[in-house]
Design a protein around this motif. Sequence first.
Motif, PDB file in Angstrom:
ATOM      1  N   GLU A  73       0.607  -1.143   0.163  1.00 13.91           N
ATOM      2  CA  GLU A  73      -0.248   0.303   0.261  1.00 13.91           C
ATOM      3  C   GLU A  73       1.426   1.297  -0.183  1.00 13.91           C
ATOM      4  OE1 GLU A  73      -3.922   2.156   0.692  1.00 13.91           O
ATOM      5  OE2 GLU A  73      -3.049   0.504  -0.356  1.00 13.91           O
ATOM      6  N   ALA A  74       1.969   0.982   0.352  1.00  9.08           N
ATOM      7  CA  ALA A  74       3.189   2.299   1.272  1.00  9.08           C
ATOM      8  C   ALA A  74       3.131   2.860  -0.435  1.00  9.08           C
ATOM      9  CB  ALA A  74       3.968   2.152   2.016  1.00  9.08           C
ATOM     10  N   ALA A  75       3.948   1.317  -0.749  1.00  6.76           N
ATOM     11  CA  ALA A  75       4.341   1.854  -2.917  1.00  6.76           C
ATOM     12  C   ALA A  75       3.612   2.594  -3.548  1.00  6.76           C
ATOM     13  CB  ALA A  75       5.212   0.027  -2.403  1.00  6.76           C
ATOM     14  N   ILE A  76       2.447   1.874  -3.707  1.00  4.78           N
ATOM     15  CA  ILE A  76       1.274   2.450  -4.613  1.00  4.78           C
ATOM     16  C   ILE A  76       1.350   3.663  -4.593  1.00  4.78           C
ATOM     17  CG2 ILE A  76      -1.000   2.140  -4.861  1.00  4.78           C
ATOM     18  CD1 ILE A  76      -1.052  -1.252  -4.724  1.00  4.78           C
ATOM     19  N   ILE A  77       1.053   4.302  -3.005  1.00  2.00           N
ATOM     20  CA  ILE A  77       0.480   5.837  -2.505  1.00  2.00           C
ATOM     21  C   ILE A  77       1.691   6.328  -3.312  1.00  2.00           C
ATOM     22  CG2 ILE A  77      -0.109   7.211  -0.465  1.00  2.00           C
ATOM     23  CD1 ILE A  77      -1.087   4.190   0.425  1.00  2.00           C
ATOM     24  N   ALA A  78       3.581   5.944  -2.982  1.00  2.00           N
ATOM     25  CA  ALA A  78       4.160   6.766  -3.127  1.00  2.00           C
ATOM     26  C   ALA A  78       4.288   6.631  -4.854  1.00  2.00           C
ATOM     27  CB  ALA A  78       5.474   5.860  -2.511  1.00  2.00           C
ATOM     28  N   SER A  79       3.850   5.553  -5.742  1.00  2.00           N
ATOM     29  CA  SER A  79       4.182   5.840  -7.043  1.00  2.00           C
ATOM     30  C   SER A  79       2.974   6.513  -7.328  1.00  2.00           C
ATOM     31  CB  SER A  79       3.957   4.850  -7.609  1.00  2.00           C
ATOM     32  OG  SER A  79       3.391   4.386  -8.627  1.00  2.00           O
ATOM     33  N   ASN A  80       1.395   6.709  -6.881  1.00  2.00           N
ATOM     34  CA  ASN A  80       0.598   7.979  -7.058  1.00  2.00           C
ATOM     35  C   ASN A  80       0.573   9.079  -7.037  1.00  2.00           C
ATOM     36  OD1 ASN A  80      -0.667   5.553  -7.918  1.00  2.00           O
ATOM     37  ND2 ASN A  80      -2.198   5.278  -6.350  1.00  2.00           N
ATOM     38  N   ALA A  81       2.150   9.058  -5.986  1.00  3.09           N
ATOM     39  CA  ALA A  81       2.253  10.545  -5.394  1.00  3.09           C
ATOM     40  C   ALA A  81       3.447  11.474  -6.361  1.00  3.09           C
ATOM     41  CB  ALA A  81       2.529  10.979  -4.232  1.00  3.09           C
ATOM     42  N   ALA A  82       3.796  10.593  -7.562  1.00  2.00           N
ATOM     43  CA  ALA A  82       5.123  10.662  -7.609  1.00  2.00           C
ATOM     44  C   ALA A  82       4.970  10.806  -9.327  1.00  2.00           C
ATOM     45  CB  ALA A  82       6.171  10.063  -7.583  1.00  2.00           C
ATOM     46  N   THR A  83       4.447   9.719 -10.154  1.00  2.00           N
ATOM     47  CA  THR A  83       3.790   9.509 -11.291  1.00  2.00           C
ATOM     48  C   THR A  83       2.778  10.662 -12.164  1.00  2.00           C
ATOM     49  OG1 THR A  83       4.084   7.069 -10.916  1.00  2.00           O
ATOM     50  CG2 THR A  83       3.251   8.174 -12.972  1.00  2.00           C
ATOM     51  N   VAL A  84       2.975  10.663 -13.091  1.00  2.00           N
ATOM     52  CA  VAL A  84       2.385  12.023 -13.558  1.00  2.00           C
ATOM     53  C   VAL A  84       1.528  11.547 -14.700  1.00  2.00           C
ATOM     54  CG1 VAL A  84       1.909  14.960 -14.344  1.00  2.00           C
ATOM     55  CG2 VAL A  84       3.375  14.175 -12.419  1.00  2.00           C
ATOM     56  N   ILE A  85      -0.245  11.628 -15.066  1.00  3.63           N
ATOM     57  CA  ILE A  85      -0.413  11.355 -16.036  1.00  3.63           C
ATOM     58  C   ILE A  85      -1.550  12.602 -17.254  1.00  3.63           C
ATOM     59  CG2 ILE A  85      -1.371   9.026 -15.585  1.00  3.63           C
ATOM     60  CD1 ILE A  85      -4.425  10.590 -15.280  1.00  3.63           C
ATOM     61  N   LYS A  86      -1.254  12.741 -18.320  1.00  2.00           N
ATOM     62  CA  LYS A  86      -1.986  13.802 -19.552  1.00  2.00           C
ATOM     63  C   LYS A  86      -3.414  13.520 -19.371  1.00  2.00           C
ATOM     64  CE  LYS A  86       3.430  15.155 -20.679  1.00  2.00           C
ATOM     65  NZ  LYS A  86       3.756  14.933 -21.734  1.00  2.00           N
ATOM     66  N   THR A  87      -3.662  14.426 -20.194  1.00  2.00           N
ATOM     67  CA  THR A  87      -5.000  14.263 -20.206  1.00  2.00           C
ATOM     68  C   THR A  87      -5.322  15.854 -20.777  1.00  2.00           C
ATOM     69  OG1 THR A  87      -6.430  16.114 -18.819  1.00  2.00           O
ATOM     70  CG2 THR A  87      -6.041  13.354 -18.151  1.00  2.00           C
ATOM     71  N   SER A  88      -6.911  15.739 -21.937  1.00  2.00           N
ATOM     72  CA  SER A  88      -6.407  16.863 -22.520  1.00  2.00           C
ATOM     73  C   SER A  88      -6.985  18.417 -22.383  1.00  2.00           C
ATOM     74  CB  SER A  88      -7.423  16.644 -23.386  1.00  2.00           C
ATOM     75  OG  SER A  88      -8.932  16.394 -23.529  1.00  2.00           O
ATOM     76  N   PHE A  89      -7.278  18.237 -20.712  1.00  2.00           N
ATOM     77  CA  PHE A  89      -7.906  19.336 -19.270  1.00  2.00           C
ATOM     78  C   PHE A  89      -6.268  19.379 -18.648  1.00  2.00           C
ATOM     79  CE2 PHE A  89     -11.622  17.140 -20.674  1.00  2.00           C
ATOM     80  CZ  PHE A  89     -12.132  17.777 -21.430  1.00  2.00           C
ATOM     81  N   GLY A  90      -5.034  18.736 -19.139  1.00  2.00           N
ATOM     82  CA  GLY A  90      -4.265  19.318 -18.059  1.00  2.00           C
ATOM     83  C   GLY A  90      -3.100  17.770 -17.856  1.00  2.00           C
ATOM     84  N   GLU A  91      -2.204  17.996 -16.562  1.00  2.00           N
ATOM     85  CA  GLU A  91      -1.883  17.074 -16.530  1.00  2.00           C
ATOM     86  C   GLU A  91      -1.782  16.950 -15.122  1.00  2.00           C
ATOM     87  OE1 GLU A  91       2.901  17.594 -17.265  1.00  2.00           O
ATOM     88  OE2 GLU A  91       2.726  17.663 -19.043  1.00  2.00           O
ATOM     89  N   TYR A  92      -1.882  15.851 -13.840  1.00  2.00           N
ATOM     90  CA  TYR A  92      -1.985  15.407 -12.625  1.00  2.00           C
ATOM     91  C   TYR A  92      -0.954  14.460 -12.488  1.00  2.00           C
ATOM     92  CZ  TYR A  92      -7.141  17.454 -14.224  1.00  2.00           C
ATOM     93  OH  TYR A  92      -7.729  18.144 -14.784  1.00  2.00           O
ATOM     94  N   THR A  93      -0.555  14.094 -10.926  1.00  2.00           N
ATOM     95  CA  THR A  93      -0.194  12.924 -10.704  1.00  2.00           C
ATOM     96  C   THR A  93      -1.187  11.884 -10.715  1.00  2.00           C
ATOM     97  OG1 THR A  93      -0.967  13.549  -8.263  1.00  2.00           O
ATOM     98  CG2 THR A  93       1.325  14.289  -8.921  1.00  2.00           C
ATOM     99  N   VAL A  94      -1.194  10.726 -10.341  1.00  2.00           N
ATOM    100  CA  VAL A  94      -2.367   9.657 -10.097  1.00  2.00           C
ATOM    101  C   VAL A  94      -3.184   9.820  -9.340  1.00  2.00           C
ATOM    102  CG1 VAL A  94      -2.733   6.587  -9.773  1.00  2.00           C
ATOM    103  CG2 VAL A  94      -0.990   7.955 -11.652  1.00  2.00           C
ATOM    104  N   ALA A  95      -2.738  10.045  -8.136  1.00  2.00           N
ATOM    105  CA  ALA A  95      -3.005  10.266  -6.786  1.00  2.00           C
ATOM    106  C   ALA A  95      -3.813  12.047  -6.935  1.00  2.00           C
ATOM    107  CB  ALA A  95      -2.024  10.379  -6.138  1.00  2.00           C
ATOM    108  N   ALA A  96      -3.880  12.257  -7.563  1.00  2.00           N
ATOM    109  CA  ALA A  96      -4.772  13.386  -7.826  1.00  2.00           C
ATOM    110  C   ALA A  96      -5.404  13.027  -8.908  1.00  2.00           C
ATOM    111  CB  ALA A  96      -3.979  14.655  -8.653  1.00  2.00           C
ATOM    112  N   ALA A  97      -5.396  12.656 -10.107  1.00  2.00           N
ATOM    113  CA  ALA A  97      -6.318  12.317 -10.784  1.00  2.00           C
ATOM    114  C   ALA A  97      -7.374  11.128  -9.967  1.00  2.00           C
ATOM    115  CB  ALA A  97      -5.875  11.173 -12.115  1.00  2.00           C
ATOM    116  N   ILE A  98      -7.021  10.074  -9.604  1.00  2.00           N
ATOM    117  CA  ILE A  98      -7.875   9.093  -8.189  1.00  2.00           C
ATOM    118  C   ILE A  98      -9.308   9.893  -7.373  1.00  2.00           C
ATOM    119  CG2 ILE A  98      -7.943   7.779  -7.034  1.00  2.00           C
ATOM    120  CD1 ILE A  98      -5.429   6.588  -8.178  1.00  2.00           C
ATOM    121  N   ALA A  99      -8.385  10.951  -6.943  1.00  2.00           N
ATOM    122  CA  ALA A  99      -9.578  12.255  -6.506  1.00  2.00           C
ATOM    123  C   ALA A  99     -10.334  13.076  -6.644  1.00  2.00           C
ATOM    124  CB  ALA A  99      -8.284  13.244  -5.303  1.00  2.00           C
ATOM    125  N   LEU A 100      -9.721  13.056  -8.289  1.00  2.00           N
ATOM    126  CA  LEU A 100     -10.566  13.764  -8.736  1.00  2.00           C
ATOM    127  C   LEU A 100     -11.871  13.409  -9.636  1.00  2.00           C
ATOM    128  CD1 LEU A 100     -11.570  16.814 -10.750  1.00  2.00           C
ATOM    129  CD2 LEU A 100      -9.699  15.839 -12.188  1.00  2.00           C
TER     130      LEU A 100
END
Length: 235
Positions: A73-100
């Motif tokens: 769980e800790a490794a997944i959370i750390a990865s989600n906080a650091a990994t960035v994904i791109k959408t046509s509306f902007g860039e988000y970390t995976v953690a931010a994208a999941i929250a959104l």
Amino acid sequence: MAEKMLVTQALDERDLLKKKINQKIEKLQCVDYAKNNEEKGIDSKMSREEFAQEAKAAYQQITDLIARYQRIEAAIIASNAATVIKTSFGEYTVAAAIALRNRMREKKTDSQTILGRMRGNTEEKRGDGCFEEYLADTITYQYLTARESADSKNKNLDEQAENMRLSILGKDSKVKDDKPLAVVDTYISQNRAELMDPLEAMKKVEELHMRTATLLKEIDTQIKISNATTLIAID
């Protein structure tokens, strides 16, 4: 040396661990009782020594699985906080994208609920999370309310105008003079209700719905791709 795996593998193992942990907790038997003159426990049917060994081993298994779950769980959370994904509306970390995504997936208000609000038959839905949906609902509610009121006033105005015409001309009159009728037309023109809709309300509602649907679809796709290609380290 840290163990490495893809996020998708980590998510699958985490789900499996959750199931295993709950099952082992449900089956755990760590307390029993026995008569002083008997060796075996009443429920377990094990000797005191066997029962102690089984209970300690079962407890250790559970705590080991929990520790493994927490590391993943800790490794997944750390990865989600650091990994960035791109959408046509902007860039988000995976953690931010999941929250959104979670925020925007809150229960939507159906048309009957909106109409119920118009007639005071239901409580007003607040934007606790999905602000875009609440905004679209509020715009729809105001548009439908204003349109209904305007239509009602115009209907009454048309009825008044018809009564005025009948009063001026009489039902069977053949009078050709249109001057009295011009007064009625002027009255109608001056008193007819028209919507004040500077935002083009229903277009805005459609845009909000389309933006939400598109963004959610892109987030889902990009998270799946990221999870399938991102390696994490399990200590």
